[in-house]
Scaffold this motif. Structure first.
Motif, short mmCIF file in Angstrom:
data_model
loop_
_atom_site.label_atom_id
_atom_site.label_comp_id
_atom_site.label_asym_id
_atom_site.label_seq_id
_atom_site.Cartn_x
_atom_site.Cartn_y
_atom_site.Cartn_z
N GLU A 135 -38.86 -40.44 73.25
CA GLU A 135 -38.34 -41.58 72.51
C GLU A 135 -38.99 -42.89 72.95
OE1 GLU A 135 -36.32 -41.47 69.97
OE2 GLU A 135 -36.21 -39.29 70.08
N GLN A 188 -30.75 -41.33 77.12
CA GLN A 188 -31.53 -42.57 77.09
C GLN A 188 -32.02 -42.95 78.48
OE1 GLN A 188 -28.74 -45.25 75.30
NE2 GLN A 188 -29.16 -44.58 73.21
N SER A 203 -30.09 -50.61 81.83
CA SER A 203 -29.64 -49.22 81.77
C SER A 203 -28.69 -48.91 82.91
CB SER A 203 -30.85 -48.28 81.82
OG SER A 203 -30.44 -46.93 81.82
#
Length: 780
Positions: free
Chosen positions: A3, A435, A469
């Motif tokens: 991604e 992610q 994150s």
């Protein structure tokens, strides 16, 4: 990680990525499709030019493959219509030139702005709207009008991720830096997955790209600026080390490519024929740099001085610069640092940030396992409750039929609610974990790169992303929102007429309390404990029972019973280790004990004179550490500490001594008589002293007269050894007489008696001295 390697516009792996001012990346072909003009420029934009920009093609289907080709297509706007027309190639060249020659447009002076999308591509990115060409105009006239419009209008590009607009200068898209590092990672990722089609065996060694021999000679050097491989003969012929080539950097050729990397070799070789006597501007060099993978890796060069490599890092602008930028460019007066040092510093920052994300990812994986176990427990507990409920309802026959269905519905709803909550939490946590893991893998690949300038181009943005994150895993994010327990118990004892009021009741014992270790502490000879009930507890709690042992590993005893969750216990032994535990109770009974916490009391005693226990004539000052008296008669004051075991030592300093009084120092019970000299009753053990001699006294019995008294400035020490059960006195560091008292047992408090002619100050928290002098001989 895949991604991280996909273009946000076309959704495919990056091709010729460029870095936008907001630090996001986008494919160069895709950048041409989302670059927009001001409304004035859009109204007069000719249709052929719009078609050439790719608005009629799929997203990412760029007409020109590289930044070098954009420069080659520049003359299309100068009026030479024939060079740009003719088939798709001519249209693509004109479109690429148009996209790269867009001028400035921004809502603010900072170069960023917002926009309101008007037309969008299927992936949600704004594209340039179609505007028909003026009626009756030819293609050449349209191109001329486009160039005129571009020179008078301004343009910008909007980031498809953060939706911030960045203005384009006179260089158009060529003004944005090429992300060579990301390009190399994408290529390595494709090679690792075997994604390069048509892969064939690579050549054993890199070959010269300018040789006219058959076969070509092996390459001896690689020019980083020309991006061309030369053998020794061709390097002397086509790339001499003088003139404009003197500043070029020649390095050893890279190692031969892997089979997947050599897939585009024939194409590069076909494009690599020299177009003139000099190899610096040959299309073959650019082709090799674009398709040769790691065999012809081209490192970023300064966008303002295209032939110069980066050599320093501008701290003010946070970007790599070349030496010309420092000498004659806008960075001349900025603070700069060595490129390698900043490269290592930013790598260290990124690695440090990654450690935090890695720890959170590990916790998230463990949390997912916990959630899946909760799912299993919910399923099992739900089935158990259903079975129990059905058995009890069937025993009540017809009268319980309707109520049974109602109760089953409650259990089912409760289970479905719990399952839904847990599944939602699993899906949310899985998404964040995916992610974070993708970002970690991408960052690790970035750290592996040995290209300082390329790394520094994206390191700031990556560090910020990693920190963001990490911040996503806030406190409480890794705790289950529901419990696997079903607090539902059916009472089957009520009479038949109460069936219609039948419902679930709670008849469970309270769970184990959780000790809050961060709030548990000790101070002097007291301990403070705090606890709480675990989350998702539905069982009622009527109170708590706190138990403490004797400080020597003995039996536990109850020291507190009540509803509070914070308790302080005073009067414990100094230098002792206590074990404490707590349990909860309700109407159903007493729950299990908590874990045992171990608490260590202070090694030495800190205390003051006690204003509550002293005689009313006693006057205290200096935070209750200095004492005197308002009466000519002797009055008693006690200390705030009590001792029953251990060895304790404290001192009293004589601040004032007038008219030869007889102050007494020692220990006493809490019930000692306080209106006469210390030691005259059976509750005190003392030494009274004047300016010449001293006596020991207990029960009004005077013993062991010893020469040597006190005066102003003297210090009296008291040593209470409850391990040996003795009491000893000292004056100015010398033992006063023999051991004063033996067989001292029980609980004692420091004590003092004095009158108005004496003032003393108490000193506590002292270690037992080891250098005290030998005792003075007693007088009788």
């Amino acid at each position: 990680m895949e991604e991280e390697l996909k273009c946000p516009v076309c959704g495919s792996l990056f091709r010729e990525p460029i870095i936008l001012p907001c630090s996001h990346n986008v494919c160069l072909p895709c950048a041409r499709t989302i670059a927009v003009q001001t409304p004035d420029g859009e109204q007069h934009l000719p249709q052929p030019l719009l078609l050439s920009r790719g608005s009629g093609l799929p997203a990412g289907a760029a007409a020109t493959p590289s930044l070098e080709h954009d420069a080659a297509a520049g003359p299309a706007c100068s009026g030479a219509g024939g060079s740009a027309a003719g088939g798709l190639g001519g249209g693509a060249g004109g479109g690429g030139d148009h996209a790269d020659k867009l001028s400035l447009y921004s809502e603010t002076d900072s170069g960023y702005g917002s926009y309101t999308p008007s037309l969008k591509s299927p992936n949600g990115v704004r594209v340039l709207p179609m505007v028909p060409a003026p009626p009756g105009s030819s293609a050449a006239a349209a191109r001329g009008a486009a160039c005129s419009s571009l020179s008078s209008s301004s343009s910008s590009i909007t980031c498809p991720q953060c939706h911030r607009s960045a203005s384009l200068d006179h260089r158009g898209l060529r003004g944005f830096q090429r992300n060579r590092l990301l390009e190399a990672i994408v290529q390595r990722y494709q090679q690792g997955r075997g994604a390069v089609p048509g892969a064939s065996a690579a050549a054993a060694v890199a070959i010269c790209q300018l040789c006219d021999r058959t076969p070509p000679e092996p390459a001896a050097t690689l020019c980083e600026q020309c991006d061309v491989l030369y053998c020794a003969a061709c390097q002397l012929k086509c790339h001499p080390s003088r003139g404009p080539f003197a500043k070029h950097r020649l390095v050893q050729p890279p190692p031969p490519p892997a089979p997947a990397e050599a897939a585009s070799g024939p194409t590069s070789a076909a494009q690599g024929a020299p177009s003139g006597g000099s190899g610096c501007k040959s299309p073959g060099g650019a082709g090799a740099g674009a398709t040769g993978g790691s065999t012809a890796r081209k490192f970023p060069t300064c966008p303002e001085h295209e032939m110069e490599n980066y050599s320093m890092y501008c701290v003010s602008c946070r970007t790599p610069v070349c030496y010309l930028c420092l000498e004659e460019g806008r960075h001349a007066k900025h603070e700069v640092k060595p490129l390698g040092a900043m490269w290592k510093q930013h790598k260290a920052q990124l690695s440090q940030a990654l450690n935090g994300v890695s720890d959170k990812a590990k916790e998230a994986k463990e949390f997912l396992v916990q959630l899946k176990n909760i799912l299993q427990q919910i399923q099992e507990n739900g089935l158990d409750y259903e079975a129990c409920l059905v058995a009890q309802c069937d025993a009540l026959v017809d009268a319980l039929t309707r109520q049974k269905a109602k109760l089953l519905t409650k259990v089912t709803k409760e289970r479905e609610h719990k399952l839904k909550m847990v599944w939602d939490q699993i899906n949310h946590c899985t998404l964040k974990l995916r992610q974070s893991t993708g970002l970690m893998e991408y960052c690790l690949e970035v750290i592996k790169e040995n290209d300082p300038s390329g790394f520094l181009q994206i390191s700031d943005a990556l560090i910020k992303r990693v920190q963001v994150s990490q911040e996503q895993w806030v406190k409480g994010a890794l705790e289950p929102k529901v419990s696997a327990e079903f607090d539902l118990t059916l009472d089957s004892e009520p009479l038949l007429q109460a069936i219609h009021q039948l419902d679930f009741i709670q008849m469970k014992l309270p769970p184990v309390p959780l000790l809050q270790l961060e709030k548990c502490c000790t101070r002097n000879n007291s301990v403070t404990l705090a606890w709480r009930m675990p989350p998702f507890t539905h069982s009622p709690v009527d109170g708590y029972i706190l138990e403490l042992d004797d400080g020597a590993g003995g039996q536990f005893r109850e020291v507190y019973v009540g509803k509070e969750t914070l308790c302080t216990i005073d009067g414990l032994h100094f230098n002792s280790t206590y074990n404490a535990r707590v349990k909860a109770f309700n109407s159903s009974g007493v729950g299990p004990y908590s874990k045992t916490v171990v608490l260590q009391t202070s090694d030495v005693a800190w205390f003051t004179f006690d204003p509550n226990s002293g005689h009313r004539d006693i006057i205290l000052s200096n935070d209750n550490q200095t004492a005197t008296c308002s009466s000519y008669d002797d009055r008693v004051v006690l200390g705030t500490a009590a001792f029953s075991k251990g060895v304790h030592y404290w001192e009293l300093h004589v601040d004032r001594y007038d008219n030869h009084p007889d102050p007494a120092f020692g220990v006493a019970r809490a019930s000692v008589v306080k209106d006469m000299m210390l030691g005259k009753d059976d509750k005190a053990w003392a030494m009274y002293v004047d300016n010449n001699r001293s006596w020991f006294m207990h029960c009004n019995s005077h013993t062991n007269r010893t020469e040597g008294g006190v005066c102003k400035g003297a210090t009296v020490g008291v040593l209470l050894d409850l391990n040996k059960h003795t009491l000893t006195f000292f004056i100015n560091g010398q033992q006063q007489g023999p051991t004063a008292f033996s067989h001292v047992d029980g609980v004692f408090m420091p004590a003092l008696s004095l009158n108005r002619n004496v003032q003393v100050t108490l000193h506590t928290g002292l270690e037992v001295p080891t250098n005290l002098g030998r005792p003075k001989l007693s007088g009788n």
